[in-house]
Design a protein around this motif. Structure first.
Motif, short mmCIF file in Angstrom:
data_model
loop_
_atom_site.label_atom_id
_atom_site.label_comp_id
_atom_site.label_asym_id
_atom_site.label_seq_id
_atom_site.Cartn_x
_atom_site.Cartn_y
_atom_site.Cartn_z
N GLN A 103 2.98 2.76 14.57
CA GLN A 103 3.00 3.79 13.52
C GLN A 103 4.32 4.55 13.54
O GLN A 103 4.88 4.89 12.51
N LYS B 156 7.08 4.85 10.57
CA LYS B 156 7.49 6.18 10.14
C LYS B 156 9.02 6.30 10.16
O LYS B 156 9.62 6.87 9.26
N VAL C 18 -4.36 5.38 8.31
CA VAL C 18 -5.55 6.20 8.51
C VAL C 18 -6.78 5.44 8.00
O VAL C 18 -6.70 4.73 7.00
N ASN C 19 -7.88 5.58 8.72
CA ASN C 19 -9.16 4.98 8.33
C ASN C 19 -9.08 3.46 8.21
O ASN C 19 -9.71 2.85 7.36
N ARG D 259 0.82 -1.22 0.00
CA ARG D 259 0.00 0.00 0.00
C ARG D 259 0.85 1.26 0.00
O ARG D 259 0.43 2.30 -0.48
N MET D 260 2.03 1.15 0.59
CA MET D 260 2.90 2.33 0.64
C MET D 260 3.77 2.41 -0.61
O MET D 260 4.58 3.30 -0.73
N THR E 180 8.92 7.94 3.06
CA THR E 180 7.59 7.51 2.61
C THR E 180 6.54 8.09 3.55
O THR E 180 6.79 8.22 4.74
N ASP E 181 5.37 8.42 2.99
CA ASP E 181 4.28 8.88 3.85
C ASP E 181 3.57 7.65 4.42
O ASP E 181 2.63 7.13 3.83
N THR E 182 4.07 7.20 5.56
CA THR E 182 3.54 5.95 6.12
C THR E 182 2.16 6.12 6.74
O THR E 182 1.40 5.17 6.83
N GLN E 183 1.83 7.33 7.16
CA GLN E 183 0.55 7.53 7.84
C GLN E 183 -0.62 7.09 6.96
O GLN E 183 -1.62 6.58 7.45
N ARG E 184 -0.46 7.28 5.65
CA ARG E 184 -1.52 6.90 4.71
C ARG E 184 -1.95 5.45 4.91
O ARG E 184 -3.10 5.09 4.70
N ALA E 185 -0.98 4.61 5.25
CA ALA E 185 -1.29 3.18 5.40
C ALA E 185 -2.12 2.90 6.65
O ALA E 185 -2.69 1.83 6.79
#
Ligand SMILES: *[C@@H]1O[C@H](CO)[C@@H](O)[C@H](O)[C@H]1NC(C)=O
Ligand SMILES: *[C@@H]1O[C@H](CO)[C@@H](O)[C@H](O)[C@H]1NC(C)=O
Ligand SMILES: *[C@@H]1O[C@H](CO)[C@@H](O)[C@H](O)[C@H]1NC(C)=O
Length: 642
Positions: free
Chosen positions: A352, A356, A369-370, A263-264, A362-367
């Motif tokens: 998290q 990170k 959230v939600n 996903r990342m 890489t924008d790991t938070q995207r993986a």
């Protein structure tokens, strides 16, 4: 007055008797630095009571003062909450006169006849209603007599809490301070319980700290160092773990990680924290105790699960079959709890943060959230689902699918909590300080400055969108926590009692030594007995991760210079680590990055982590966890949890 003098005399007789027993056990012990040895305490107590009685002064109501010092919150129902948990425990005692092999694995003290008899005396006392002073004094005197026959090798943590709880219950029945004749009998039981506890800590001689990750345990390892305990390492990487035991916490599963990485859109090497299936050699409680003894260590942390207990001597076929994991009774057992909801939040934030820091660009938070609870349960099957219960119940249980935490598992986890000599909970700071000072003899308090938390992350933690579902599914852990917290309240009553009694005697007793407290106070006879117990325990070199490290000390006779041997073991362990790292240059960069930010990497960076994860990729075990985790989406799990 005549009657109370008589009752004091009865109590004094018992105290004298106890003092003699302790004297024999500690005959050759050097107690010059220990002004609080049981024998001394009891003798001084006896003298103080006599002096007062001679002058016609009433004895001090120590229990009452301890009661007031313990239940301080002024919250309505504080005492009732403790008594409610006690009453559930006593119901279990009543319903289980002969615990089976599984129950005994987690509450081994009930193998002792004396302990089971004391448990039934506590039960009878707790069940008795009303405020009959004569009957109560008689019951307490019977308990005092029975306590004389209890082995000083065990602390009887469970029975101790049952007895203190029963006395608390009677205090509530009396609606206030006990009459004088009851008071003397209460004093005797409380002092005997403390004495038994302290002597057993000195006899066992080493602490096993059950470090449930994200519950404040790092702090405790630092505290062990400040108090002069001997462990393999107090640095933040070692964190009191023993490398050969492979007890580092197990976090992320391989398959779920692969999904996150996809996903990342990132293609980096496997992070060290993808280690859910890391192999651990099955070193039993006895092998662990022998290892510490031969390396001159007095303290170690276990951050994974209760180890295999081994099969008890003279076990029945049923017991041999049930012997999987359980409590290690020859260690002084210490555990810190934290409210499971706070621990969960911290656990989720922690992972998290690890991602990170590992995937720096890489924008790991995207993986994260939600995400749903289901996502988290696949990523960290144990970490976010009843982690206390899974850890306490052992390695096989640790990997159970989330749907299988049943009421009988909650009961077993409570028994395991109860068998810990010292119970702490992160949010009960004054009670923890007291437990460490009076219960372990540590002079140095917990250190606040080294608490690590996910607040360091800076960003907001992305919780699952259905977080309330996750909280619901952790209800069994909350039950265990609530139980442990009230058992700690009962301990606090005893520790406060001892503190107040000390003050009554003029105070000034220094409870602590600079060598890890009571564990270093074993008499020469106790030290000899310890060595005899473990002389024949074999630790196969093949089950040690450091490949031969410590084997000389481990299979041979106890080294003469234990401190030197410990230092050698640490040096060798460090060498072993280096060797492992040289074998995997590809991992070194990631490891360095991870280690820089994340001290808990510790032994989890070794090749067995990677091997474990890689094996898991195509072994049935990973598939099993993943397929079972899917089942957790079915609607049946809630019914099972409630
Ligand atoms: C012991 O009793 C518990 C509770 O009844 C039960 O869940 C467990 O399976 C029993 N164990 C054995 C070995 O009989
Ligand atoms: C998460 O969900 C919220 C509400 O549905 C939405 O507003 C937000 O954009 C989502 N965030 C991401 C990163 O998908
Ligand atoms: C108690 O003794 C220990 C070492 O024996 C010492 O470090 C500590 O300062 C003492 N505490 C007090 C209050 O005297």
């Amino acid at each position: 007055m005549a009657r109370s003098a008589f009752c004091i005399a009865v109590a004094l007789g018992l105290l004298c008797h106890a003092a003699v027993a302790i004297d024999a056990a500690q005959s050759a012990a050097s107690s010059s630095q220990d002004a609080f040895v049981g024998e001394k305490l009891l003798r001084r107590w006896r003298e103080m009571l006599s002096a007062r009685a001679d002058k016609g002064e009433p004895a001090p109501s120590v229990f009452e003062q301890a009661f007031t010092a313990t239940f301080t919150s002024k919250q309505a129902g504080e005492v009732e909450r403790t008594l409610e948990q006690l009453s559930q425990l006593m119901s279990w005692v009543e319903a289980t006169p002969s615990p089976n092999a599984t129950q005994l694995a987690f509450l081994p003290e009930l193998r002792s006849d004396a302990a089971r008899e004391l448990a039934s005396l506590a039960l009878a006392l707790a069940k008795s209603d009303g405020a009959d002073a004569k009957a109560l004094a008689a019951s307490l005197n019977a308990i005092s007599a029975k306590l004389q026959s209890a082995s000083s090798w065990r602390g009887y943590a469970a029975v101790r809490r049952m007895l203190v709880g029963a006395i608390l219950k009677k205090r509530v029945d009396f609606g206030g301070r006990f009459p004088l004749e009851v008071q003397a009998a209460v004093d005797a039981v409380m002092l005997q319980l403390f004495q038994l506890h302290k002597l057993s800590v000195a006899n066992r001689g080493a602490v096993q700290f059950f470090h449930v990750s994200k519950s404040g345990g790092t702090n405790l390892c630092q505290s062990a160092e400040a108090n002069g305990c001997a462990s393999q390492g107090f640095d933040t990487r070692t964190n009191c773990l023993i490398r050969d035991f492979a007890d580092q916490p197990r976090w992320v599963t391989y398959n779920a990680h692969k999904y996150v990485q996809y996903r990342m859109s990132s293609r980096q090497a496997l992070p060290w924290f993808v280690n859910f299936h890391t192999y651990r050699a099955e070193l039993t409680c006895d092998q662990r105790r022998a290892y510490l003894l031969r390396n001159g260590l007095t303290f170690y942390a276990n951050e994974y699960t209760n180890p295999p207990t081994g099969i008890p001597a003279g076990a029945s076929a049923e017991e041999a079959e049930a012997a999987t994991s359980g409590m290690c009774e020859d260690f002084v057992n210490l555990i810190m709890f934290r409210h499971p909801h706070d621990r969960l939040r911290s656990q989720i934030g922690w992972v998290q943060k690890l991602y990170k820091e590992f995937y720096l660009d890489t924008d790991t938070q995207r993986a994260f959230v939600n995400r749903t609870t289901g996502f988290w349960e696949r990523l960290m099957p144990a970490g976010v689902n009843n982690y206390y219960i899974r850890s306490l119940l052992g390695q096989r249980f640790f990997e159970f699918p989330v749907t299988q935490v049943l009421p009988q598992h909650v009961t077993l986890a409570k028994l395991a909590a109860l068998q810990h000599d010292i119970l702490l909970s992160l949010d009960a700071k004054p009670r923890n300080e007291l437990a460490l000072r009076v219960g372990l003899g540590w002079a140095q308090a917990l250190r606040d400055d080294v608490i690590r938390s996910s607040a360091e992350l800076g960003d907001a933690v992305a919780l699952p969108i259905d977080y309330s579902t996750m909280l619901e599914r952790n209800a069994p852990d909350v039950e265990v926590y609530n139980f442990a917290r009230e058992m700690q309240a009962l301990d606090t009553l005893l520790w406060n009692f001892v503190s107040v009694a000390d003050a009554q005697l003029g105070g000034g007793s220094n409870l602590s030594t600079d060598k890890c407290g009571y564990v270093s106070m074993g008499s020469p006879a106790a030290v000899q007995e310890r060595e005899r117990r473990y002389a024949d325990v074999v630790i196969p070199a093949s089950s040690l991760r450091t490949g031969g490290v410590g084997v000389a000390g481990v299979t041979g006779a106890p080294p003469a210079d234990t401190a030197g041997a410990a230092a050698a073991a640490v040096r060798a362990a460090e060498g072993g680590e280096q060797q492992q790292q040289q074998q995997q240059p590809a991992e070194q960069k990631e490891e360095a990055v991870a280690a820089k930010h994340q001290e808990e990497a510790n032994t989890g960076t070794g090749k067995s982590v990677l091997r474990g994860a890689a094996d898991g990729a195509d072994s049935g075990s990973t598939k099993r966890v993943i397929s079972i985790s899917r089942r957790t989406r079915s609607s049946s799990h809630r019914r099972l949890l409630h």
